[in-house]
Write a protein that holds these residues in place. Sequence first.
Motif, PDB file in Angstrom:
ATOM      1  N   ALA A 149       0.809  -1.231   0.000  1.00  0.00           N
ATOM      2  CA  ALA A 149       0.000   0.000   0.000  1.00  0.00           C
ATOM      3  C   ALA A 149       0.835   1.271   0.000  1.00  0.00           C
ATOM      4  CB  ALA A 149      -0.951   0.002   1.202  1.00  0.00           C
ATOM      5  N   GLY A 150       2.113   1.150  -0.375  1.00  0.00           N
ATOM      6  CA  GLY A 150       2.955   2.341  -0.466  1.00  0.00           C
ATOM      7  C   GLY A 150       3.167   3.045   0.853  1.00  0.00           C
ATOM      8  N   ASP A 151       3.154   2.300   1.963  1.00  0.00           N
ATOM      9  CA  ASP A 151       3.282   2.954   3.266  1.00  0.00           C
ATOM     10  C   ASP A 151       4.698   3.419   3.560  1.00  0.00           C
ATOM     11  OD1 ASP A 151       4.471   0.499   3.675  1.00  0.00           O
ATOM     12  OD2 ASP A 151       3.228  -0.088   5.378  1.00  0.00           O
ATOM     13  N   LEU A 152       5.631   3.135   2.636  1.00  0.00           N
ATOM     14  CA  LEU A 152       7.016   3.559   2.787  1.00  0.00           C
ATOM     15  C   LEU A 152       7.328   4.806   1.961  1.00  0.00           C
ATOM     16  CD1 LEU A 152       9.572   2.275   4.247  1.00  0.00           C
ATOM     17  CD2 LEU A 152      10.148   1.287   2.026  1.00  0.00           C
ATOM     18  N   VAL A 153       6.331   5.314   1.219  1.00  0.00           N
ATOM     19  CA  VAL A 153       6.575   6.365   0.239  1.00  0.00           C
ATOM     20  C   VAL A 153       5.607   7.526   0.445  1.00  0.00           C
ATOM     21  CG1 VAL A 153       6.871   6.873  -2.211  1.00  0.00           C
ATOM     22  CG2 VAL A 153       7.212   4.539  -1.379  1.00  0.00           C
ATOM     23  N   ARG A 154       6.149   8.723   0.498  1.00  0.00           N
ATOM     24  CA  ARG A 154       5.359   9.957   0.525  1.00  0.00           C
ATOM     25  C   ARG A 154       5.414  10.578  -0.866  1.00  0.00           C
ATOM     26  NH1 ARG A 154       1.552  13.717   2.266  1.00  0.00           N
ATOM     27  NH2 ARG A 154       2.345  15.822   2.058  1.00  0.00           N
ATOM     28  N   ILE A 155       4.265  10.688  -1.533  1.00  0.00           N
ATOM     29  CA  ILE A 155       4.176  11.258  -2.875  1.00  0.00           C
ATOM     30  C   ILE A 155       3.423  12.577  -2.787  1.00  0.00           C
ATOM     31  CG2 ILE A 155       3.353  10.905  -5.223  1.00  0.00           C
ATOM     32  CD1 ILE A 155       3.501   7.894  -4.717  1.00  0.00           C
ATOM     33  N   THR A 156       4.081  13.676  -3.199  1.00  0.00           N
ATOM     34  CA  THR A 156       3.466  14.994  -3.028  1.00  0.00           C
ATOM     35  C   THR A 156       2.804  15.518  -4.298  1.00  0.00           C
ATOM     36  OG1 THR A 156       5.433  16.296  -3.655  1.00  0.00           O
ATOM     37  CG2 THR A 156       5.312  15.493  -1.377  1.00  0.00           C
ATOM     38  N   GLY A 157       3.363  15.183  -5.484  1.00  0.00           N
ATOM     39  CA  GLY A 157       2.844  15.744  -6.725  1.00  0.00           C
ATOM     40  C   GLY A 157       3.167  17.216  -6.894  1.00  0.00           C
ATOM     41  N   ALA A 158       4.095  17.746  -6.085  1.00  0.00           N
ATOM     42  CA  ALA A 158       4.455  19.157  -6.144  1.00  0.00           C
ATOM     43  C   ALA A 158       5.923  19.306  -5.761  1.00  0.00           C
ATOM     44  CB  ALA A 158       3.572  19.970  -5.200  1.00  0.00           C
ATOM     45  N   SER A 159       6.441  20.524  -5.907  1.00  0.00           N
ATOM     46  CA  SER A 159       7.823  20.798  -5.533  1.00  0.00           C
ATOM     47  C   SER A 159       8.004  20.641  -4.027  1.00  0.00           C
ATOM     48  CB  SER A 159       8.215  22.212  -5.964  1.00  0.00           C
ATOM     49  OG  SER A 159       9.565  22.495  -5.622  1.00  0.00           O
ATOM     50  N   ILE A 160       9.203  20.257  -3.618  1.00  0.00           N
ATOM     51  CA  ILE A 160       9.469  19.983  -2.215  1.00  0.00           C
ATOM     52  C   ILE A 160       9.345  21.249  -1.360  1.00  0.00           C
ATOM     53  CG2 ILE A 160      11.984  20.318  -2.430  1.00  0.00           C
ATOM     54  CD1 ILE A 160      12.303  17.949  -0.485  1.00  0.00           C
ATOM     55  N   VAL A 161       8.724  21.118  -0.204  1.00  0.00           N
ATOM     56  CA  VAL A 161       8.593  22.207   0.767  1.00  0.00           C
ATOM     57  C   VAL A 161       8.955  21.651   2.142  1.00  0.00           C
ATOM     58  CG1 VAL A 161       6.848  23.469  -0.541  1.00  0.00           C
ATOM     59  CG2 VAL A 161       6.136  21.746   1.117  1.00  0.00           C
ATOM     60  N   ASP A 162       9.062  22.536   3.132  1.00  0.00           N
ATOM     61  CA  ASP A 162       9.543  22.120   4.442  1.00  0.00           C
ATOM     62  C   ASP A 162       8.638  21.076   5.100  1.00  0.00           C
ATOM     63  OD1 ASP A 162       7.528  23.956   4.683  1.00  0.00           O
ATOM     64  OD2 ASP A 162       8.423  25.067   6.332  1.00  0.00           O
ATOM     65  N   THR A 163       7.334  21.177   4.898  1.00  0.00           N
ATOM     66  CA  THR A 163       6.432  20.239   5.569  1.00  0.00           C
ATOM     67  C   THR A 163       6.512  18.821   4.996  1.00  0.00           C
ATOM     68  OG1 THR A 163       4.638  20.947   4.097  1.00  0.00           O
ATOM     69  CG2 THR A 163       4.800  22.031   6.254  1.00  0.00           C
ATOM     70  N   ASP A 164       7.074  18.672   3.782  1.00  0.00           N
ATOM     71  CA  ASP A 164       7.163  17.346   3.188  1.00  0.00           C
ATOM     72  C   ASP A 164       8.049  16.419   4.009  1.00  0.00           C
ATOM     73  OD1 ASP A 164       5.513  17.988   1.059  1.00  0.00           O
ATOM     74  OD2 ASP A 164       7.175  18.646  -0.211  1.00  0.00           O
ATOM     75  N   ILE A 165       9.112  16.940   4.570  1.00  0.00           N
ATOM     76  CA  ILE A 165      10.015  16.123   5.381  1.00  0.00           C
ATOM     77  C   ILE A 165       9.297  15.635   6.627  1.00  0.00           C
ATOM     78  CG2 ILE A 165      12.234  16.045   6.554  1.00  0.00           C
ATOM     79  CD1 ILE A 165      12.415  16.421   3.536  1.00  0.00           C
ATOM     80  N   ILE A 166       8.500  16.503   7.233  1.00  0.00           N
ATOM     81  CA  ILE A 166       7.741  16.122   8.428  1.00  0.00           C
ATOM     82  C   ILE A 166       6.703  15.058   8.078  1.00  0.00           C
ATOM     83  CG2 ILE A 166       6.191  16.960  10.236  1.00  0.00           C
ATOM     84  CD1 ILE A 166       7.538  19.706   9.928  1.00  0.00           C
ATOM     85  N   GLU A 167       5.975  15.290   6.995  1.00  0.00           N
ATOM     86  CA  GLU A 167       4.952  14.332   6.585  1.00  0.00           C
ATOM     87  C   GLU A 167       5.578  12.971   6.270  1.00  0.00           C
ATOM     88  OE1 GLU A 167       1.817  14.647   6.621  1.00  0.00           O
ATOM     89  OE2 GLU A 167       1.312  16.768   6.530  1.00  0.00           O
ATOM     90  N   ALA A 168       6.725  12.979   5.585  1.00  0.00           N
ATOM     91  CA  ALA A 168       7.389  11.723   5.253  1.00  0.00           C
ATOM     92  C   ALA A 168       7.869  11.010   6.505  1.00  0.00           C
ATOM     93  CB  ALA A 168       8.564  11.990   4.316  1.00  0.00           C
ATOM     94  N   ALA A 169       8.494  11.745   7.413  1.00  0.00           N
ATOM     95  CA  ALA A 169       8.999  11.137   8.651  1.00  0.00           C
ATOM     96  C   ALA A 169       7.883  10.484   9.442  1.00  0.00           C
ATOM     97  CB  ALA A 169       9.715  12.181   9.495  1.00  0.00           C
ATOM     98  N   TYR A 170       6.718  11.107   9.450  1.00  0.00           N
ATOM     99  CA  TYR A 170       5.620  10.584  10.267  1.00  0.00           C
ATOM    100  C   TYR A 170       4.868   9.437   9.600  1.00  0.00           C
ATOM    101  CZ  TYR A 170       6.112  13.482  14.324  1.00  0.00           C
ATOM    102  OH  TYR A 170       6.591  14.040  15.488  1.00  0.00           O
TER     103      TYR A 170
END
Length: 329
Positions: A149-170
């Motif tokens: 189910a892709g639980d190891l991958v954070r896909i944003t569909g947009a350019s990287i921003v600061d909150t992406d790292i937090i969302e991925a870590a969590y």
Amino acid sequence: MADAYTRIADAIVPSVYAQYSFEEHVQSLDIYQAGILFSDPAIASKLSMGGRSVDMPGWKDLGNDPSEPVNDDPADSIEMKKIGARREVAARNVRAQAWGIPDLTSILAGDDPQKLIVRRQTDYWQRANKLTLLGILKGVVADNLANDAGDLVRITGASIVDTDIIEAAYLMGDRADKFKTIWMHSRQMKALKLADLIDYVPPSEQGGPLIPYYMGLRAVIDDDIPVAAGVYTAFMFKDKAILWNELPINSEGGPLEFDRKPRQGHGGGVTEMVARRHFVAHVPGTRFLDASTAGEFATDAELALAANWDRTASSVKHMTFIALRTTEA
């Protein structure tokens, strides 16, 4: 593929130049200094018995069943629980590369490429091994997207921003604070620098080149990071995230073997060099299935296939990395 030799056309016959110059590769090797690799001495002893892979059986952790109150009823026995087992399999990699140097090339170039090839072996294998590691990470991610189910991958569909790292870590819930390193493309780094989100820290009190950090993570910038249709895949690692064991080369020729061909070059002579490496690279919590491998050992492209991997870790929390996919202009 036909043999390729370093010929006169590939060299520079100096006229005004006093010395032959060499342009080094520009690929980043910082990933090897980032603390994500670790070795296990037991691996070498297991491989001494032969085989194309290494079985690494182990125990799962105890379950989260609540403890139970006792009573004084002799007929009331507490229910037994069991501990589960898991089986990881690491792929053995036996690799080689070869270079051929006609003697006439050295004579007319005014420098000896053979010495250069020997001197550059370490850097060459670092770059080659990095591509192998990326192949493994691609394969583990592909399997995760197909089967977990892709639980190891954070896909944003947009350019990287600061909150992406937090969302991925969590994606790892209460293990979100365990990450130490982020491995990203320069396009992703550029977006973060434009947002003034990068800090630079000296490696020691003695100074030296500054090391970039982002939100407490050491940032390793590398344009070999996977890119497909504008989607860039960064990797966030825990400490000691990748098992990497270099193994002794016990074959007769050893790690670097030379062979003279005096009749080649129409009698001018050719020296052939063959370099070899044996190693095991493995992501803890996974099993190499060897389901789609044409030869005895997997190529980097085959390591990147979902069919060759399966996750054995019971939860994403027990994995050692997270993938973050962003779309950069």
